[in-house]
Design a protein around this motif. Structure first.
Motif, PDB file in Angstrom:
ATOM      1  N   GLN A   1       0.845  -1.186   0.000  1.00 29.74           N
ATOM      2  CA  GLN A   1       0.000   0.000   0.000  1.00 29.74           C
ATOM      3  C   GLN A   1       0.884   1.241   0.000  1.00 29.74           C
ATOM      4  OE1 GLN A   1      -3.068  -0.307   3.010  1.00 29.74           O
ATOM      5  NE2 GLN A   1      -4.106   1.559   2.403  1.00 29.74           N
TER       6      GLN A   1
ATOM      7  N   GLN B 246      -2.688  -5.745  -4.570  1.00 30.31           N
ATOM      8  CA  GLN B 246      -2.682  -7.109  -4.040  1.00 30.31           C
ATOM      9  C   GLN B 246      -1.491  -7.857  -4.637  1.00 30.31           C
ATOM     10  OE1 GLN B 246      -4.883  -8.348  -1.678  1.00 30.31           O
ATOM     11  NE2 GLN B 246      -5.381  -6.184  -1.605  1.00 30.31           N
TER      12      GLN B 246
ATOM     13  N   TYR C   6       0.633   2.228  15.706  1.00 27.25           N
ATOM     14  CA  TYR C   6       1.985   2.480  15.223  1.00 27.25           C
ATOM     15  C   TYR C   6       2.557   3.689  15.956  1.00 27.25           C
ATOM     16  CZ  TYR C   6       0.655  -0.419  11.205  1.00 27.25           C
ATOM     17  OH  TYR C   6       0.221  -1.445  10.401  1.00 27.25           O
TER      18      TYR C   6
ATOM     19  N   GLN D 291       5.384   6.714  15.373  1.00 25.71           N
ATOM     20  CA  GLN D 291       6.190   7.369  14.348  1.00 25.71           C
ATOM     21  C   GLN D 291       7.088   8.413  14.984  1.00 25.71           C
ATOM     22  OE1 GLN D 291       4.183   9.715  11.289  1.00 25.71           O
ATOM     23  NE2 GLN D 291       5.671   9.016   9.771  1.00 25.71           N
TER      24      GLN D 291
ATOM     25  N   LEU E 112       8.018   4.786  11.027  1.00 24.64           N
ATOM     26  CA  LEU E 112       6.766   4.179  11.485  1.00 24.64           C
ATOM     27  C   LEU E 112       7.043   2.758  11.944  1.00 24.64           C
ATOM     28  CD1 LEU E 112       4.040   5.307   8.990  1.00 24.64           C
ATOM     29  CD2 LEU E 112       3.598   4.787  11.372  1.00 24.64           C
TER      30      LEU E 112
ATOM     31  N   PHE F 246       5.482  -0.689  14.021  1.00 26.67           N
ATOM     32  CA  PHE F 246       4.283  -1.398  14.438  1.00 26.67           C
ATOM     33  C   PHE F 246       4.343  -1.700  15.936  1.00 26.67           C
ATOM     34  CE2 PHE F 246       0.754  -4.242  14.103  1.00 26.67           C
ATOM     35  CZ  PHE F 246       1.072  -5.379  14.835  1.00 26.67           C
TER      36      PHE F 246
ATOM     37  N   ARG G   8      -3.508  -9.837  18.455  1.00 26.14           N
ATOM     38  CA  ARG G   8      -3.139 -10.865  17.464  1.00 26.14           C
ATOM     39  C   ARG G   8      -1.676 -10.799  17.098  1.00 26.14           C
ATOM     40  NH1 ARG G   8      -6.795 -11.786  12.258  1.00 26.14           N
ATOM     41  NH2 ARG G   8      -6.091  -9.698  11.729  1.00 26.14           N
ATOM     42  N   ASN G   9      -1.095  -9.616  17.272  1.00 28.75           N
ATOM     43  CA  ASN G   9       0.256  -9.416  16.795  1.00 28.75           C
ATOM     44  C   ASN G   9       0.904  -8.320  17.626  1.00 28.75           C
ATOM     45  OD1 ASN G   9       2.395  -9.922  15.113  1.00 28.75           O
ATOM     46  ND2 ASN G   9       1.325  -9.387  13.241  1.00 28.75           N
ATOM     47  N   LYS G  10       2.188  -8.434  17.837  1.00 26.41           N
ATOM     48  CA  LYS G  10       2.867  -7.467  18.680  1.00 26.41           C
ATOM     49  C   LYS G  10       4.220  -7.140  18.082  1.00 26.41           C
ATOM     50  CE  LYS G  10       3.901  -6.691  23.601  1.00 26.41           C
ATOM     51  NZ  LYS G  10       5.057  -5.832  23.365  1.00 26.41           N
TER      52      LYS G  10
ATOM     53  N   LEU H 183      -0.172   6.583  15.790  1.00 32.33           N
ATOM     54  CA  LEU H 183      -1.198   6.420  14.764  1.00 32.33           C
ATOM     55  C   LEU H 183      -1.931   5.111  14.952  1.00 32.33           C
ATOM     56  CD1 LEU H 183       1.048   7.560  11.818  1.00 32.33           C
ATOM     57  CD2 LEU H 183      -1.031   8.732  12.515  1.00 32.33           C
TER      58      LEU H 183
ATOM     59  N   GLY I   2     -10.431 -10.037   2.763  1.00 34.67           N
ATOM     60  CA  GLY I   2     -10.305  -9.280   1.519  1.00 34.67           C
ATOM     61  C   GLY I   2      -8.955  -8.613   1.384  1.00 34.67           C
ATOM     62  N   THR I   3      -8.956  -7.332   1.160  1.00 35.75           N
ATOM     63  CA  THR I   3      -7.716  -6.635   0.835  1.00 35.75           C
ATOM     64  C   THR I   3      -6.865  -6.286   2.050  1.00 35.75           C
ATOM     65  OG1 THR I   3      -8.695  -4.433   0.953  1.00 35.75           O
ATOM     66  CG2 THR I   3      -8.825  -5.577  -1.169  1.00 35.75           C
ATOM     67  N   TYR I   4      -7.434  -6.288   3.250  1.00 40.40           N
ATOM     68  CA  TYR I   4      -6.736  -5.854   4.463  1.00 40.40           C
ATOM     69  C   TYR I   4      -6.260  -4.415   4.343  1.00 40.40           C
ATOM     70  CZ  TYR I   4      -6.387 -10.569   6.448  1.00 40.40           C
ATOM     71  OH  TYR I   4      -6.651 -11.791   6.991  1.00 40.40           O
ATOM     72  N   GLU I   5      -6.883  -3.613   3.504  1.00 43.08           N
ATOM     73  CA  GLU I   5      -6.466  -2.229   3.340  1.00 43.08           C
ATOM     74  C   GLU I   5      -6.586  -1.494   4.669  1.00 43.08           C
ATOM     75  OE1 GLU I   5      -8.378  -0.200   0.185  1.00 43.08           O
ATOM     76  OE2 GLU I   5      -7.170   1.616   0.401  1.00 43.08           O
ATOM     77  N   GLN I   6      -5.543  -0.743   5.009  1.00 40.89           N
ATOM     78  CA  GLN I   6      -5.505  -0.052   6.288  1.00 40.89           C
ATOM     79  C   GLN I   6      -5.926   1.408   6.108  1.00 40.89           C
ATOM     80  OE1 GLN I   6      -2.627  -0.897   9.176  1.00 40.89           O
ATOM     81  NE2 GLN I   6      -3.431  -2.953   8.993  1.00 40.89           N
TER      82      GLN I   6
ATOM     83  N   PHE J 180      -6.005   5.016   8.193  1.00 36.75           N
ATOM     84  CA  PHE J 180      -5.370   5.626   9.356  1.00 36.75           C
ATOM     85  C   PHE J 180      -6.148   6.808   9.908  1.00 36.75           C
ATOM     86  CE2 PHE J 180      -1.151   3.818  10.070  1.00 36.75           C
ATOM     87  CZ  PHE J 180      -1.066   2.954   8.994  1.00 36.75           C
ATOM     88  N   GLY J 181      -6.019   6.988  11.211  1.00 35.34           N
ATOM     89  CA  GLY J 181      -6.545   8.163  11.864  1.00 35.34           C
ATOM     90  C   GLY J 181      -5.547   9.307  11.802  1.00 35.34           C
TER      91      GLY J 181
END
Lengths: 113, 113
Positions: free
Chosen positions: A34, A51, B35, B37, B43, B45, B55-57, B90, B98-102, B104-105
């Protein structure tokens, strides 16, 4: 371990030029990639999502390509404008373990009027 | 549809204090990622939550923690603040298929003095 690199770190171009931003990643086993834009002190705005099965995506003056075998993606900006000035970040989505994004360090773009 | 919101937008704390940041995802998004920054590290994670479970760290000390509520809203907490914790935090939300598109705020700017 996935590493994402963006070159150049900074770029200054005159208005109207076509330009290419590069993103390289070390592990080709990605889920997606992305591209984001970030204005100073602000959050990230999604530009394009590719993708892993796709080769490119287009939106207006932006075109992003993906070559997984060589570990590269490029963001092409046509007819650059001063309003395009921002930092551009690429993020690689990986599913090793569970899904997460690894970000590049960004390219800071300045388009001169 | 409303975007990702983060509160507060700006925060000034003193070393040794603790802080809690809040993130409300896009309606229907059940995955929330955090995230950090900074100018030096870019940036990075922190962690991801889905269905109230981490789920993830990322590779951050235990002073950084988070949680997710049943309505998918998430909070992150930093205890015993250090000067190096000054950063833009962030949060991003996404669908879990699907796409897992992120998305952001705008971020929370934390300054530790």
């Amino acid at each position: 371990k996935q590493e994402v690199t963006q070159i150049p770190a900074a770029l200054s171009v005159p208005e109207g030029e076509n330009l290419v931003l590069n993103c390289s990643f070390t592990d080709s086993a990605i889920y997606n990639l992305q591209w984001f834009r970030q204005d100073p002190g602000k959050g990230l705005t999604s530009l394009l999502l590719i993708q892993s099965s796709q080769r490119e995506q287009t939106s207006g003056r932006l075109n992003a390509s993906l070559d997984k075998s060589s570990g590269r993606s490029t963001l092409y900006i046509a007819a650059s404008q001063p309003g395009d000035s921002a930092t551009y970040l690429c993020a690689v989505g990986t599913t090793s373990g569970t899904y997460k994004y690894i970000f590049g360090t960004g390219t800071r773009l300045k388009v001169l009027a | 549809k409303a975007g990702v919101t983060q509160t507060p937008r700006y925060l000034i704390k003193t070393r040794g204090q603790q802080v809690t940041l809040s993130c409300s995802p896009i309606s229907g998004h059940r995955s929330v990622s955090w995230y950090q920054q900074t100018p030096g590290q870019g940036l990075q994670f922190l962690f991801e939550y889905f269905s109230e479970t981490q789920r993830n760290k990322g590779n951050f000390p235990g002073r950084f923690s988070g949680r997710q509520f049943s309505n998918s809203r998430s909070e992150m907490n930093v205890s015993t603040l250090e000067l190096g914790d000054s950063a833009l935090y962030l949060c991003a939300s996404s669908l879990i298929q699907g796409t897992y598109e992120q998305y952001f705020g705008p971020g929370t700017r934390l300054t530790v003095t």
